[in-house]
Design a protein around this motif. Structure first.
Motif, PDB file in Angstrom:
ATOM      1  N   GLY A  57     -10.877 -21.080  46.865  1.00 39.52           N
ATOM      2  CA  GLY A  57      -9.919 -20.840  47.941  1.00 39.52           C
ATOM      3  C   GLY A  57      -8.479 -20.955  47.460  1.00 39.52           C
ATOM      4  N   PHE A  58      -8.226 -21.899  46.554  1.00 36.99           N
ATOM      5  CA  PHE A  58      -6.872 -22.042  46.017  1.00 36.99           C
ATOM      6  C   PHE A  58      -6.479 -20.816  45.201  1.00 36.99           C
ATOM      7  N   ALA A  59      -7.433 -20.256  44.434  1.00 41.37           N
ATOM      8  CA  ALA A  59      -7.141 -19.058  43.630  1.00 41.37           C
ATOM      9  C   ALA A  59      -6.796 -17.872  44.523  1.00 41.37           C
ATOM     10  N   ILE A  60      -7.529 -17.716  45.628  1.00 41.92           N
ATOM     11  CA  ILE A  60      -7.221 -16.621  46.556  1.00 41.92           C
ATOM     12  C   ILE A  60      -5.823 -16.784  47.130  1.00 41.92           C
ATOM     13  N   LEU A  61      -5.517 -17.984  47.586  1.00 44.29           N
ATOM     14  CA  LEU A  61      -4.212 -18.232  48.200  1.00 44.29           C
ATOM     15  C   LEU A  61      -3.080 -18.094  47.188  1.00 44.29           C
ATOM     16  N   PHE A  62      -3.264 -18.619  45.995  1.00 41.76           N
ATOM     17  CA  PHE A  62      -2.211 -18.583  44.984  1.00 41.76           C
ATOM     18  C   PHE A  62      -1.913 -17.151  44.552  1.00 41.76           C
ATOM     19  N   ASN A  63      -2.951 -16.365  44.300  1.00 40.54           N
ATOM     20  CA  ASN A  63      -2.722 -14.989  43.852  1.00 40.54           C
ATOM     21  C   ASN A  63      -2.107 -14.135  44.957  1.00 40.54           C
ATOM     22  N   GLU A  91      -4.556  -5.939  47.895  1.00 38.62           N
ATOM     23  CA  GLU A  91      -4.999  -5.899  46.499  1.00 38.62           C
ATOM     24  C   GLU A  91      -4.880  -7.266  45.833  1.00 38.62           C
ATOM     25  N   ALA A  92      -3.764  -7.953  46.099  1.00 36.69           N
ATOM     26  CA  ALA A  92      -3.608  -9.295  45.526  1.00 36.69           C
ATOM     27  C   ALA A  92      -4.638 -10.267  46.079  1.00 36.69           C
ATOM     28  N   LEU A  93      -4.953 -10.127  47.358  1.00 37.58           N
ATOM     29  CA  LEU A  93      -5.964 -10.984  47.972  1.00 37.58           C
ATOM     30  C   LEU A  93      -7.337 -10.741  47.343  1.00 37.58           C
ATOM     31  N   ILE A  94      -7.672  -9.472  47.123  1.00 35.79           N
ATOM     32  CA  ILE A  94      -8.974  -9.142  46.531  1.00 35.79           C
ATOM     33  C   ILE A  94      -9.050  -9.613  45.089  1.00 35.79           C
ATOM     34  N   TYR A  95      -7.959  -9.460  44.343  1.00 33.83           N
ATOM     35  CA  TYR A  95      -7.977  -9.896  42.943  1.00 33.83           C
ATOM     36  C   TYR A  95      -8.164 -11.420  42.842  1.00 33.83           C
ATOM     37  N   GLY A  96      -7.495 -12.166  43.707  1.00 35.65           N
ATOM     38  CA  GLY A  96      -7.707 -13.607  43.723  1.00 35.65           C
ATOM     39  C   GLY A  96      -9.134 -13.970  44.116  1.00 35.65           C
ATOM     40  N   PHE A  97      -9.706 -13.196  45.046  1.00 35.06           N
ATOM     41  CA  PHE A  97     -11.091 -13.432  45.455  1.00 35.06           C
ATOM     42  C   PHE A  97     -12.048 -13.217  44.287  1.00 35.06           C
ATOM     43  N   ILE A  98     -11.843 -12.143  43.515  1.00 36.58           N
ATOM     44  CA  ILE A  98     -12.728 -11.845  42.381  1.00 36.58           C
ATOM     45  C   ILE A  98     -12.564 -12.891  41.282  1.00 36.58           C
ATOM     46  N   THR A  99     -11.325 -13.312  41.025  1.00 39.91           N
ATOM     47  CA  THR A  99     -11.097 -14.344  40.012  1.00 39.91           C
ATOM     48  C   THR A  99     -11.799 -15.646  40.390  1.00 39.91           C
ATOM     49  N   GLY A 100     -11.675 -16.047  41.645  1.00 42.35           N
ATOM     50  CA  GLY A 100     -12.379 -17.241  42.096  1.00 42.35           C
ATOM     51  C   GLY A 100     -13.885 -17.073  42.068  1.00 42.35           C
ATOM     52  N   LEU A 101     -14.360 -15.852  42.370  1.00 38.65           N
ATOM     53  CA  LEU A 101     -15.799 -15.580  42.319  1.00 38.65           C
ATOM     54  C   LEU A 101     -16.324 -15.740  40.900  1.00 38.65           C
ATOM     55  N   ASN A 102     -15.590 -15.233  39.928  1.00 36.19           N
ATOM     56  CA  ASN A 102     -15.971 -15.414  38.524  1.00 36.19           C
ATOM     57  C   ASN A 102     -16.024 -16.901  38.152  1.00 36.19           C
ATOM     58  N   PHE A 103     -15.044 -17.644  38.587  1.00 33.89           N
ATOM     59  CA  PHE A 103     -14.969 -19.067  38.244  1.00 33.89           C
ATOM     60  C   PHE A 103     -16.132 -19.846  38.859  1.00 33.89           C
ATOM     61  N   VAL A 104     -16.420 -19.597  40.129  1.00 37.38           N
ATOM     62  CA  VAL A 104     -17.514 -20.312  40.794  1.00 37.38           C
ATOM     63  C   VAL A 104     -18.849 -19.952  40.159  1.00 37.38           C
ATOM     64  N   ALA A 105     -19.037 -18.667  39.814  1.00 35.25           N
ATOM     65  CA  ALA A 105     -20.291 -18.256  39.181  1.00 35.25           C
ATOM     66  C   ALA A 105     -20.472 -18.931  37.826  1.00 35.25           C
ATOM     67  N   LEU A 106     -19.396 -19.035  37.047  1.00 33.31           N
ATOM     68  CA  LEU A 106     -19.482 -19.727  35.758  1.00 33.31           C
ATOM     69  C   LEU A 106     -19.854 -21.197  35.934  1.00 33.31           C
ATOM     70  N   ILE A 107     -19.196 -21.878  36.870  1.00 29.21           N
ATOM     71  CA  ILE A 107     -19.486 -23.300  37.101  1.00 29.21           C
ATOM     72  C   ILE A 107     -20.921 -23.478  37.587  1.00 29.21           C
ATOM     73  N   LEU A 108     -21.378 -22.587  38.470  1.00 28.06           N
ATOM     74  CA  LEU A 108     -22.731 -22.711  39.004  1.00 28.06           C
ATOM     75  C   LEU A 108     -23.779 -22.489  37.915  1.00 28.06           C
ATOM     76  N   ILE A 109     -23.574 -21.505  37.058  1.00 27.48           N
ATOM     77  CA  ILE A 109     -24.525 -21.263  35.968  1.00 27.48           C
ATOM     78  C   ILE A 109     -24.516 -22.439  34.990  1.00 27.48           C
ATOM     79  N   PHE A 110     -23.333 -22.977  34.719  1.00 30.74           N
ATOM     80  CA  PHE A 110     -23.249 -24.150  33.850  1.00 30.74           C
ATOM     81  C   PHE A 110     -23.962 -25.339  34.484  1.00 30.74           C
TER      82      PHE A 110
END
Length: 350
Positions: A57-63, A91-110
């Protein structure tokens, strides 16, 4: 993890995240009935996953507030506001959403990786040539869950003694106990590593073996560099670059394997290779090979960039979407729960 790093398409990432979430929930339910250390690992990594969701959520808001680029303006903040003033775009909102999605997926797989295996199993799986790095990595991986478990135990013990946290100064006894626990554990770890002969000299090698290890490593690195240069600067000649990369990786693997054989390792009980292990290895290899081939020959399939001049809506292939469901395979191949656990579940249901 390679699929998360090589994919930016939100549809495929969402499918992968849903499959990983189901697998993590399955591991957590199973560990809750096994008890012991297996129960604590998913619990502690669950806290890390919840923290990752907060950072999403912070990544979405920040971007969205700091990147004022895009054609679809949602609203405009006063330009006089520093850093965040200006148009807020979709576009900025979607890019922040995708960046956060990548981060959460990495943490979850780890988290899945560490909840299923644990640092001891990871250390046993590391090859002999990287045993020192493997010990350091396993200690680093175990640091967060062990610290969280110790923190919860200390808080529970202090609560039973009547200690109540009312301000920042009340956290001091907790941190002192946590620091003492960490120092004691470090001393115990150092003594156990010294008792097991960690860091001893490897087995001696003949001159021919030494030249074979060094020569294959040097030639492998040279072929890897040539393959990368060919792939980067001569895109029309992609096959020679692929051949050189393959040969270079094979020679590097040979050098590391021969070097690992010089390290003496003692195994007290060997693992049994079951049919479900072969099925899981085949499915994981198929998934990894498909992702690498797509990245190599059809990189636009996994690519997505919401800013102009690219389209806002990403492409989606249903067959490729089915490929990203393969992480569900470990949950489907898990062995059935022990009969004692089944009886406990039935008694709880009654």
């Amino acid at each position: 993890m390679a699929a998360v790093l090589l994919t930016r398409n939100p549809f495929y990432l969402a499918i992968l995240l849903a499959a990983a979430g189901f697998l993590f929930a399955t591991l957590a339910r199973r560990a809750a009935h096994e008890g012991g250390d297996a129960t604590k690992r998913p619990m502690t990594w669950g806290m890390v996953v919840r923290l990752a969701l907060l950072l999403w959520g912070f990544a979405i808001l920040f971007n969205a507030l700091t990147v004022h680029v895009g054609e679809r303006v949602l609203f405009v903040l006063p330009p006089s506001w520093p850093l965040i003033g200006g148009p807020i775009t979709l576009e900025a909102l979607i890019y922040g959403f995708i960046t956060g999605l990548n981060f959460v997926a990495l943490i979850l797989i780890f988290a899945i990786y560490n909840s299923a295996l644990g640092p001891q199993t990871v250390l046993r799986m590391i090859p002999g040539f990287a045993y020192q790095t493997g010990v350091a990595v396993s200690i680093a991986i175990a640091f967060i869950p062990q610290t969280l478990i110790a923190w919860n135990d200390i808080r529970e013990a202090q609560r039973l003694r009547g200690h109540r946290v009312k301000g920042l100064s009340d956290f001091l006894p907790l941190f002192v106990s946590l620091l003492s626990y960490g120092l004691d554990r470090a001393i115990q770890l150092a003594e156990s590593m010294d008792a097991r002969g960690f860091g001893g000299r490897p087995l001696p090698a003949s001159r021919r073996e030494t030249w074979l290890i060094r020569g294959s490593a040097i030639l492998g690195l040279f072929l890897l560099l040539m393959g990368l240069a060919t792939k980067s600067y001569y895109r029309a000649a992609s096959w020679p670059g692929l051949v050189m990369l393959t040969l270079g990786a094979a020679l590097m693997g040979l050098s590391l394997w021969r070097s690992g054989r010089r390290t003496w390792r003692t195994r007290y009980r060997r693992w049994r290779w079951r049919p479900r292990d072969a099925a899981l290895a085949a499915g994981s290899g198929l998934f990894l090979a498909a992702i690498i081939l797509l990245t190599w020959f059809a990189s636009q399939t996994l690519f997505y960039y919401p800013y102009p001049p690219y389209p806002l809506l990403p492409d989606f292939n249903p067959l490729l979407g089915l490929l990203f469901i393969l992480p569900l395979l470990p949950a489907l191949l898990l062995p059935p729960a022990p009969r004692s656990d089944i009886r406990d579940l039935r008694s709880e249901a009654d």
